[in-house]
Design a protein around this motif. Structure first.
Motif, PDB file in Angstrom:
ATOM      1  N   GLY A  10       0.791  -1.287   0.090  1.00 25.12           N
ATOM      2  CA  GLY A  10       0.011   0.040  -0.172  1.00 25.12           C
ATOM      3  C   GLY A  10       0.933   1.157   0.049  1.00 25.12           C
ATOM      4  N   VAL A  11       2.048   1.254  -0.591  1.00 21.11           N
ATOM      5  CA  VAL A  11       3.053   2.377  -0.521  1.00 21.11           C
ATOM      6  C   VAL A  11       3.194   2.790  -2.041  1.00 21.11           C
ATOM      7  N   ARG A  12       3.330   4.035  -2.096  1.00 14.27           N
ATOM      8  CA  ARG A  12       3.398   4.795  -3.432  1.00 14.27           C
ATOM      9  C   ARG A  12       4.507   5.595  -3.325  1.00 14.27           C
ATOM     10  N   PRO A  13       5.812   5.151  -3.324  1.00 11.68           N
ATOM     11  CA  PRO A  13       6.622   6.409  -3.099  1.00 11.68           C
ATOM     12  C   PRO A  13       7.008   7.213  -4.183  1.00 11.68           C
ATOM     13  N   ALA A  14       7.507   8.556  -4.121  1.00 11.91           N
ATOM     14  CA  ALA A  14       7.632   9.311  -5.350  1.00 11.91           C
ATOM     15  C   ALA A  14       8.678   9.087  -5.993  1.00 11.91           C
ATOM     16  N   ALA A  15       8.798   9.272  -7.389  1.00 14.45           N
ATOM     17  CA  ALA A  15      10.001   8.763  -8.219  1.00 14.45           C
ATOM     18  C   ALA A  15      10.998  10.030  -7.980  1.00 14.45           C
ATOM     19  N   GLY A  16      12.197   9.803  -7.927  1.00 16.56           N
ATOM     20  CA  GLY A  16      13.268  10.695  -7.920  1.00 16.56           C
ATOM     21  C   GLY A  16      14.025  10.993  -9.083  1.00 16.56           C
ATOM     22  N   PRO A  17      15.333  11.488  -9.107  1.00 13.14           N
ATOM     23  CA  PRO A  17      15.994  11.895 -10.334  1.00 13.14           C
ATOM     24  C   PRO A  17      16.406  10.559 -10.817  1.00 13.14           C
ATOM     25  N   PRO A  18      16.977  10.785 -12.243  1.00 14.17           N
ATOM     26  CA  PRO A  18      17.405   9.161 -12.743  1.00 14.17           C
ATOM     27  C   PRO A  18      18.494   8.763 -12.345  1.00 14.17           C
ATOM     28  N   PHE A  19      18.677   7.673 -12.062  1.00 13.39           N
ATOM     29  CA  PHE A  19      19.946   6.714 -11.768  1.00 13.39           C
ATOM     30  C   PHE A  19      21.089   7.192 -12.769  1.00 13.39           C
ATOM     31  N   THR A  20      22.249   7.711 -12.402  1.00 11.20           N
ATOM     32  CA  THR A  20      23.402   7.843 -13.183  1.00 11.20           C
ATOM     33  C   THR A  20      24.327   6.821 -12.989  1.00 11.20           C
ATOM     34  N   ASP A  21      25.049   6.883 -11.772  1.00 15.25           N
ATOM     35  CA  ASP A  21      25.834   5.716 -11.458  1.00 15.25           C
ATOM     36  C   ASP A  21      25.766   5.549 -10.015  1.00 15.25           C
ATOM     37  N   LEU A  22      26.292   4.492  -9.295  1.00 15.61           N
ATOM     38  CA  LEU A  22      25.976   4.230  -7.871  1.00 15.61           C
ATOM     39  C   LEU A  22      26.603   5.460  -7.135  1.00 15.61           C
ATOM     40  N   GLN A  23      27.865   5.559  -7.432  1.00 16.63           N
ATOM     41  CA  GLN A  23      28.461   6.671  -6.615  1.00 16.63           C
ATOM     42  C   GLN A  23      27.993   7.900  -6.598  1.00 16.63           C
ATOM     43  N   ALA A  24      27.456   8.493  -7.837  1.00 13.87           N
ATOM     44  CA  ALA A  24      26.798   9.841  -7.759  1.00 13.87           C
ATOM     45  C   ALA A  24      25.609   9.661  -6.897  1.00 13.87           C
ATOM     46  N   THR A  25      24.583   8.513  -7.131  1.00 13.70           N
ATOM     47  CA  THR A  25      23.212   8.315  -6.468  1.00 13.70           C
ATOM     48  C   THR A  25      23.555   8.522  -5.122  1.00 13.70           C
ATOM     49  N   LEU A  26      24.474   7.714  -4.785  1.00 15.33           N
ATOM     50  CA  LEU A  26      24.734   7.757  -3.024  1.00 15.33           C
ATOM     51  C   LEU A  26      25.141   8.715  -2.635  1.00 15.33           C
ATOM     52  N   THR A  27      25.896   9.388  -3.189  1.00 15.12           N
ATOM     53  CA  THR A  27      26.354  10.918  -2.768  1.00 15.12           C
ATOM     54  C   THR A  27      25.193  11.650  -2.559  1.00 15.12           C
ATOM     55  N   ALA A  28      24.363  11.733  -3.752  1.00 14.03           N
ATOM     56  CA  ALA A  28      23.122  12.527  -3.915  1.00 14.03           C
ATOM     57  C   ALA A  28      22.243  12.042  -2.330  1.00 14.03           C
ATOM     58  N   ILE A  29      22.005  10.942  -2.267  1.00 13.69           N
ATOM     59  CA  ILE A  29      21.265  10.491  -0.987  1.00 13.69           C
ATOM     60  C   ILE A  29      21.783  10.938   0.075  1.00 13.69           C
ATOM     61  N   GLY A  30      22.975  11.078   0.272  1.00 13.50           N
ATOM     62  CA  GLY A  30      23.568  11.458   1.455  1.00 13.50           C
ATOM     63  C   GLY A  30      23.756  12.991   1.623  1.00 13.50           C
ATOM     64  N   THR A  31      23.483  13.734   0.633  1.00  9.22           N
ATOM     65  CA  THR A  31      23.616  15.219   0.893  1.00  9.22           C
ATOM     66  C   THR A  31      22.539  16.122   0.452  1.00  9.22           C
ATOM     67  N   ASP A  32      21.459  15.336  -0.095  1.00 15.41           N
ATOM     68  CA  ASP A  32      20.149  15.967  -0.180  1.00 15.41           C
ATOM     69  C   ASP A  32      19.527  16.432   0.995  1.00 15.41           C
ATOM     70  N   ARG A  33      18.608  17.426   0.798  1.00 19.76           N
ATOM     71  CA  ARG A  33      17.817  17.892   2.044  1.00 19.76           C
ATOM     72  C   ARG A  33      16.658  16.953   2.149  1.00 19.76           C
ATOM     73  N   GLU A  34      16.012  16.454   1.258  1.00 17.29           N
ATOM     74  CA  GLU A  34      14.778  15.639   1.509  1.00 17.29           C
ATOM     75  C   GLU A  34      15.357  14.135   1.635  1.00 17.29           C
ATOM     76  N   PRO A  35      14.721  13.406   2.462  1.00 18.17           N
ATOM     77  CA  PRO A  35      15.194  11.768   2.401  1.00 18.17           C
ATOM     78  C   PRO A  35      14.897  11.281   1.026  1.00 18.17           C
ATOM     79  N   SER A  36      15.729  10.321   0.660  1.00 19.62           N
ATOM     80  CA  SER A  36      15.373   9.540  -0.537  1.00 19.62           C
ATOM     81  C   SER A  36      16.204   8.071  -0.361  1.00 19.62           C
ATOM     82  N   TRP A  37      16.017   7.362  -1.495  1.00 18.37           N
ATOM     83  CA  TRP A  37      16.365   5.933  -1.333  1.00 18.37           C
ATOM     84  C   TRP A  37      16.601   5.495  -2.827  1.00 18.37           C
ATOM     85  N   THR A  38      17.506   4.686  -3.099  1.00 23.44           N
ATOM     86  CA  THR A  38      17.626   3.773  -4.352  1.00 23.44           C
ATOM     87  C   THR A  38      17.723   2.335  -4.041  1.00 23.44           C
TER      88      THR A  38
END
Length: 88
Positions: A10-38
């Motif tokens: 029963g969960v509908r998470p919002a889509a985030g930005p496109p996945f580019t590469d793992l390092q960049a995506t994880l860095t964005a998760i760690g530095t963005d103001r809003e919580p996110s996941w991949t």
């Protein structure tokens, strides 16, 4: 598979930005103001990124396909298929 698990829960998470590469995506998760996941598939061990927690998922399976040239499998492909069958 993952989308189906979300729907079943029963969960509908919002889509985030496109996945580019793992390092960049994880860095964005760690530095963005809003919580996110991949979701990612472990290939060479779990990465360590400051301000990011990596949590394994259990109980999910993923259908995987292998693209190869037409024709009979060569020795390397036969070896790969035997190894995959042994672990799966």
């Amino acid at each position: 598979m993952v989308a189906g698990a979300f729907r079943a829960a029963g969960v509908r998470p919002a889509a985030g930005p496109p996945f580019t590469d793992l390092q960049a995506t994880l860095t964005a998760i760690g530095t963005d103001r809003e919580p996110s996941w991949t979701l990612f598939y472990e290939v060479r061990g779990l990465p360590g990124i400051p301000r990011v927690a990596v949590r394994p998922l259990t109980g999910l399976t993923v259908t995987t396909s292998l693209a190869v040239r037409p024709g009979p499998p060569g020795p390397a492909l036969r070896h790969l298929l035997r190894a995959l069958h042994a672990v799966g």
